[in-house]
Write a protein that holds these residues in place. Structure first.
Motif, PDB file in Angstrom:
ATOM      1  N   HIS A 286     -22.725  -7.479   7.509  1.00  7.74           N
ATOM      2  CA  HIS A 286     -21.347  -7.824   7.181  1.00  7.74           C
ATOM      3  C   HIS A 286     -20.664  -6.693   6.416  1.00  7.74           C
ATOM      4  O   HIS A 286     -19.445  -6.516   6.520  1.00  7.74           O
ATOM      5  N   VAL A 287     -21.439  -5.932   5.654  1.00  6.98           N
ATOM      6  CA  VAL A 287     -20.881  -4.759   4.975  1.00  6.98           C
ATOM      7  C   VAL A 287     -20.372  -3.763   6.014  1.00  6.98           C
ATOM      8  O   VAL A 287     -19.265  -3.221   5.900  1.00  6.98           O
ATOM      9  N   LEU A 288     -21.151  -3.534   7.049  1.00  9.03           N
ATOM     10  CA  LEU A 288     -20.748  -2.601   8.103  1.00  9.03           C
ATOM     11  C   LEU A 288     -19.537  -3.124   8.865  1.00  9.03           C
ATOM     12  O   LEU A 288     -18.615  -2.361   9.194  1.00  9.03           O
ATOM     13  N   ASP A 289     -19.511  -4.425   9.145  1.00  9.63           N
ATOM     14  CA  ASP A 289     -18.354  -5.014   9.823  1.00  9.63           C
ATOM     15  C   ASP A 289     -17.095  -4.826   8.985  1.00  9.63           C
ATOM     16  O   ASP A 289     -16.022  -4.496   9.510  1.00  9.63           O
ATOM     17  N   ALA A 290     -17.222  -5.039   7.673  1.00  9.93           N
ATOM     18  CA  ALA A 290     -16.075  -4.899   6.770  1.00  9.93           C
ATOM     19  C   ALA A 290     -15.617  -3.444   6.694  1.00  9.93           C
ATOM     20  O   ALA A 290     -14.413  -3.158   6.651  1.00  9.93           O
ATOM     21  N   LEU A 291     -16.571  -2.511   6.667  1.00 10.97           N
ATOM     22  CA  LEU A 291     -16.207  -1.093   6.644  1.00 10.97           C
ATOM     23  C   LEU A 291     -15.397  -0.712   7.881  1.00 10.97           C
ATOM     24  O   LEU A 291     -14.410   0.031   7.789  1.00 10.97           O
ATOM     25  N   ALA A 292     -15.813  -1.214   9.038  1.00 13.22           N
ATOM     26  CA  ALA A 292     -15.060  -0.944  10.266  1.00 13.22           C
ATOM     27  C   ALA A 292     -13.639  -1.476  10.141  1.00 13.22           C
ATOM     28  O   ALA A 292     -12.668  -0.803  10.500  1.00 13.22           O
ATOM     29  N   ALA A 293     -13.515  -2.684   9.626  1.00 15.50           N
ATOM     30  CA  ALA A 293     -12.196  -3.296   9.465  1.00 15.50           C
ATOM     31  C   ALA A 293     -11.323  -2.476   8.519  1.00 15.50           C
ATOM     32  O   ALA A 293     -10.129  -2.251   8.778  1.00 15.50           O
ATOM     33  N   LEU A 294     -11.905  -2.028   7.416  1.00 13.68           N
ATOM     34  CA  LEU A 294     -11.156  -1.243   6.441  1.00 13.68           C
ATOM     35  C   LEU A 294     -10.729   0.105   7.026  1.00 13.68           C
ATOM     36  O   LEU A 294      -9.613   0.576   6.780  1.00 13.68           O
ATOM     37  N   ALA A 295     -11.620   0.726   7.799  1.00 10.73           N
ATOM     38  CA  ALA A 295     -11.297   2.016   8.410  1.00 10.73           C
ATOM     39  C   ALA A 295     -10.130   1.889   9.381  1.00 10.73           C
ATOM     40  O   ALA A 295      -9.216   2.722   9.394  1.00 10.73           O
ATOM     41  N   VAL A 296     -10.155   0.839  10.196  1.00 10.85           N
ATOM     42  CA  VAL A 296      -9.063   0.615  11.152  1.00 10.85           C
ATOM     43  C   VAL A 296      -7.762   0.334  10.410  1.00 10.85           C
ATOM     44  O   VAL A 296      -6.706   0.904  10.724  1.00 10.85           O
ATOM     45  N   ALA A 297      -7.816  -0.547   9.420  1.00  8.10           N
ATOM     46  CA  ALA A 297      -6.611  -0.909   8.680  1.00  8.10           C
ATOM     47  C   ALA A 297      -6.001   0.308   7.996  1.00  8.10           C
ATOM     48  O   ALA A 297      -4.775   0.511   8.034  1.00  8.10           O
ATOM     49  N   GLU A 298      -6.852   1.140   7.382  1.00  5.18           N
ATOM     50  CA  GLU A 298      -6.342   2.333   6.701  1.00  5.18           C
ATOM     51  C   GLU A 298      -5.670   3.271   7.683  1.00  5.18           C
ATOM     52  O   GLU A 298      -4.601   3.831   7.402  1.00  5.18           O
ATOM     53  N   ARG A 299      -6.266   3.456   8.858  1.00  6.69           N
ATOM     54  CA  ARG A 299      -5.684   4.357   9.853  1.00  6.69           C
ATOM     55  C   ARG A 299      -4.324   3.835  10.335  1.00  6.69           C
ATOM     56  O   ARG A 299      -3.421   4.615  10.641  1.00  6.69           O
ATOM     57  N   LEU A 300      -4.193   2.519  10.387  1.00  4.30           N
ATOM     58  CA  LEU A 300      -2.931   1.932  10.837  1.00  4.30           C
ATOM     59  C   LEU A 300      -1.942   1.714   9.690  1.00  4.30           C
ATOM     60  O   LEU A 300      -0.923   1.042   9.855  1.00  4.30           O
ATOM     61  N   GLY A 301      -2.243   2.304   8.524  1.00  5.32           N
ATOM     62  CA  GLY A 301      -1.271   2.323   7.457  1.00  5.32           C
ATOM     63  C   GLY A 301      -1.324   1.205   6.448  1.00  5.32           C
ATOM     64  O   GLY A 301      -0.452   1.093   5.588  1.00  5.32           O
ATOM     65  N   VAL A 302      -2.360   0.365   6.504  1.00  3.69           N
ATOM     66  CA  VAL A 302      -2.499  -0.707   5.519  1.00  3.69           C
ATOM     67  C   VAL A 302      -3.230  -0.160   4.301  1.00  3.69           C
ATOM     68  O   VAL A 302      -4.337   0.376   4.444  1.00  3.69           O
ATOM     69  N   PRO A 303      -2.662  -0.263   3.095  1.00  2.00           N
ATOM     70  CA  PRO A 303      -3.353   0.233   1.905  1.00  2.00           C
ATOM     71  C   PRO A 303      -4.732  -0.403   1.770  1.00  2.00           C
ATOM     72  O   PRO A 303      -4.906  -1.605   1.990  1.00  2.00           O
ATOM     73  N   LEU A 304      -5.721   0.407   1.390  1.00  2.00           N
ATOM     74  CA  LEU A 304      -7.102  -0.072   1.326  1.00  2.00           C
ATOM     75  C   LEU A 304      -7.263  -1.256   0.379  1.00  2.00           C
ATOM     76  O   LEU A 304      -8.023  -2.186   0.673  1.00  2.00           O
ATOM     77  N   ASP A 305      -6.564  -1.214  -0.758  1.00  3.90           N
ATOM     78  CA  ASP A 305      -6.738  -2.311  -1.709  1.00  3.90           C
ATOM     79  C   ASP A 305      -6.235  -3.626  -1.143  1.00  3.90           C
ATOM     80  O   ASP A 305      -6.837  -4.685  -1.351  1.00  3.90           O
ATOM     81  N   ARG A 306      -5.138  -3.576  -0.383  1.00 10.90           N
ATOM     82  CA  ARG A 306      -4.614  -4.808   0.228  1.00 10.90           C
ATOM     83  C   ARG A 306      -5.536  -5.292   1.351  1.00 10.90           C
ATOM     84  O   ARG A 306      -5.772  -6.491   1.504  1.00 10.90           O
ATOM     85  N   ALA A 307      -6.056  -4.364   2.138  1.00  8.06           N
ATOM     86  CA  ALA A 307      -6.983  -4.741   3.215  1.00  8.06           C
ATOM     87  C   ALA A 307      -8.255  -5.343   2.631  1.00  8.06           C
ATOM     88  O   ALA A 307      -8.776  -6.351   3.140  1.00  8.06           O
ATOM     89  N   ALA A 308      -8.759  -4.748   1.551  1.00  5.37           N
ATOM     90  CA  ALA A 308      -9.980  -5.255   0.906  1.00  5.37           C
ATOM     91  C   ALA A 308      -9.755  -6.644   0.341  1.00  5.37           C
ATOM     92  O   ALA A 308     -10.621  -7.526   0.459  1.00  5.37           O
ATOM     93  N   ALA A 309      -8.595  -6.863  -0.275  1.00  7.67           N
ATOM     94  CA  ALA A 309      -8.294  -8.189  -0.824  1.00  7.67           C
ATOM     95  C   ALA A 309      -8.236  -9.233   0.292  1.00  7.67           C
ATOM     96  O   ALA A 309      -8.708 -10.368   0.122  1.00  7.67           O
ATOM     97  N   ALA A 310      -7.688  -8.859   1.445  1.00  8.23           N
ATOM     98  CA  ALA A 310      -7.596  -9.798   2.570  1.00  8.23           C
ATOM     99  C   ALA A 310      -8.979 -10.218   3.049  1.00  8.23           C
ATOM    100  O   ALA A 310      -9.183 -11.376   3.455  1.00  8.23           O
ATOM    101  N   LEU A 311      -9.955  -9.302   3.008  1.00 13.92           N
ATOM    102  CA  LEU A 311     -11.306  -9.627   3.470  1.00 13.92           C
ATOM    103  C   LEU A 311     -11.972 -10.690   2.598  1.00 13.92           C
ATOM    104  O   LEU A 311     -12.940 -11.326   3.018  1.00 13.92           O
ATOM    105  N   GLY A 312     -11.470 -10.879   1.402  1.00  9.21           N
ATOM    106  CA  GLY A 312     -12.009 -11.935   0.547  1.00  9.21           C
ATOM    107  C   GLY A 312     -11.773 -13.322   1.097  1.00  9.21           C
ATOM    108  O   GLY A 312     -12.426 -14.282   0.671  1.00  9.21           O
ATOM    109  N   ASP A 313     -10.856 -13.429   2.056  1.00 10.73           N
ATOM    110  CA  ASP A 313     -10.565 -14.726   2.667  1.00 10.73           C
ATOM    111  C   ASP A 313     -11.352 -14.957   3.955  1.00 10.73           C
ATOM    112  O   ASP A 313     -11.130 -15.950   4.655  1.00 10.73           O
ATOM    113  N   TYR A 314     -12.262 -14.035   4.296  1.00 10.13           N
ATOM    114  CA  TYR A 314     -13.024 -14.187   5.540  1.00 10.13           C
ATOM    115  C   TYR A 314     -13.903 -15.430   5.504  1.00 10.13           C
ATOM    116  O   TYR A 314     -14.539 -15.746   4.499  1.00 10.13           O
TER     117      TYR A 314
END
Length: 468
Positions: A286-314
């Protein structure tokens, strides 16, 4: 907004022939199940080895279908639109591709031997911190499921995340033509479907067709902890971003900790401040899955802190490592599907439980061909090494799991069964408060039957509650 295509546009998209009906008829949905037909549907009857949905054509029109494809008719007289095609499945793909091309939003394709659905869910969640996201439902990732998902695109969507699964040669190339992902994630490279694809090299080659429609600016995100994917460094011909725990990965996890039923880590990214990520699930995968999600979100312009906070709702989807507590017994429902890599990841989750006894129920993993016995044996070795106290196997192939476990710990408690009901009855006979039990097997083994039996045990006392 519902999809809209005229019969004329559908005929042009699939190269079909309108046998009868009005070419200006509007279609507002596409279905392959006649029971899901509503007013305005295009019914696509698929022909399989055991059934031919062409027998439901008239029933579909009676239910309100506006049009239908057919590969069984060359003449027809009716008020409704009948469209003749050579192959209804290929026609569905061509129509879906034409509809998808109406949208210029970024599309992220997710593939890999395991973890596709979880990575898709996490990626969509991370992107939702900055976009209105369309994602494929469940595991609609096949030659039929993915095209149907294209018709869920609407003008309100700003990004899309689609799961793309294959089992044979040529399938990914067709899916790429349909979905046209500009970004793609490859989670890992195992031996799922190796019975058809023969070698891991073939699996990698086929999955790389996910990049067939890449354009300038496209990015492939790869799991750097996977040896075969790590071997693609500098060899892809387009930009590749690696995620994992290795020091050279572009997006890296450090300080991984497990507490209770959560997993936490720190994500480090180039030129960015590290962010803390807390996932309400267990497991290194799940750590690797989350890293992939964060990498994609960052590339598409979503701030990492906001993307990380969203993953808390998974929250995991049904039958994918959902954890229930039944009268103080933890039941890890991972019964949706299985493969060697996924089974080993699930065993690591079980190992993380502070439990009275760790119990694993492992059923056959299908479509492994000549590798089946060795793969099952290796999963058994992993079960023994990870500290499983009691191992139950279900099915003829899974007998090798017990052999593998005994090769490591000759005295391990292994119990071999032919059917789910036998395994469920055995579990009920010995489970006690404090135990943790993992249930996993290929979809065709229907191990969710075992989980359902456990969730009713004991029926007269205790409570069943999902993990929070």
């Amino acid at each position: 907004m519902t999809m809209e295509m005229t019969v004329r546009e559908i005929v042009a998209a699939c190269g079909g022939k309108l046998l009868c009906g009005d070419p200006d008829t509007m279609v507002t949905s596409v279905v392959t199940d006649s029971r899901k037909v509503t007013d305005g549907s295009l019914f696509v009857p698929l022909k399989g080895e055991k059934a031919d949905a062409h027998t439901f054509l008239h029933a579909a029109f009676a239910s309100g279908a506006a049009a239908a494809l057919t590969q069984e008719h060359t003449r027809m007289e009716a008020e409704e639109a009948w469209i003749a095609v050579d192959s209804t499945q290929l026609a569905l793909q061509h129509i879906a591709a034409a509809y998808r091309q109406r949208f210029s939003i970024p599309v992220v394709g997710i593939t890999g031997s395991a973890g596709k659905t979880t990575t898709k869910e996490m990626t969509a969640l991370a992107l939702s911190a900055g976009y209105k996201v369309m994602k494929t439902g469940g595991n609609h990732n096949s030659q039929i499921g993915l095209p149907l998902m294209m018709f869920q695109f609407s003008r309100e969507h700003e990004a899309a995340v689609v799961e793309m699964g294959i089992s044979d040669f040529g399938e990914m190339a067709r899916l790429a033509q349909v979905a046209e992902p500009k970004y793609a994630v490859m989670t890992n490279l195992g031996i799922t479907h190796i019975g058809q694809l023969k070698t891991q090299e073939n699996i990698l080659r086929e999955k790389l067709h996910i990049t067939d429609r890449f354009t300038q600016g496209s990015v492939l995100f790869l799991n750097g902890d996977d040896p075969m994917l790590a071997g693609l460094r500098g060899k892809t011909g387009y930009e590749a971003v690696f995620y994992g725990t290795a020091p050279w990965c572009d997006f890296r996890a450090e300080g991984i900790t497990v507490q209770g039923e959560t997993t936490a880590f720190r994500c480090l990214a180039p030129g960015r401040e590290s962010v803390e990520v807390i996932l309400p699930v267990l497991g290194m995968h799940h750590v690797l899955d989350a890293l992939a999600a964060l990498a994609v979100a960052e590339r598409l312009g979503v701030p990492l802190d906001r993307a990380a906070a969203a993953l808390g709702d998974y929250r995991p989807l049904a039958m994918r490592q959902q954890i229930y507590h039944v009268n103080e017994v933890a039941v890890i429902d991972d019964s949706y599907n299985s493969s060697p890599g996924a089974a080993k990841s699930s065993l690591s989750v079980l190992a993380g439980f502070r439990a009275g006894r760790r119990v694993a129920v492992l059923a056959d993993m299908l479509e492994l061909g000549e590798y089946s016995r060795q793969a099952h044996f290796e999963v058994g070795v992993c079960a023994a090494e990870s500290g499983v106290d009691i191992l139950l196997t279900v099915g003829p192939e899974a007998k090798a799991v017990a052999e593998g476990a005994r090769s490591v710990r000759s005295g391990i408690d292994c119990r071999v069964f032919d059917h789910n009901r036998q395994a469920a009855a055995e579990l009920k006979s010995f489970l006690s408060p404090g135990d943790a039990v993992l249930v996993k097997g290929s979809r065709g083994m229907h191990t969710d039957e075992i989980v359902r039996a456990l969730l009713q045990f004991p029926a007269s006392v205790g409570t069943v509650r999902p993990a929070q």
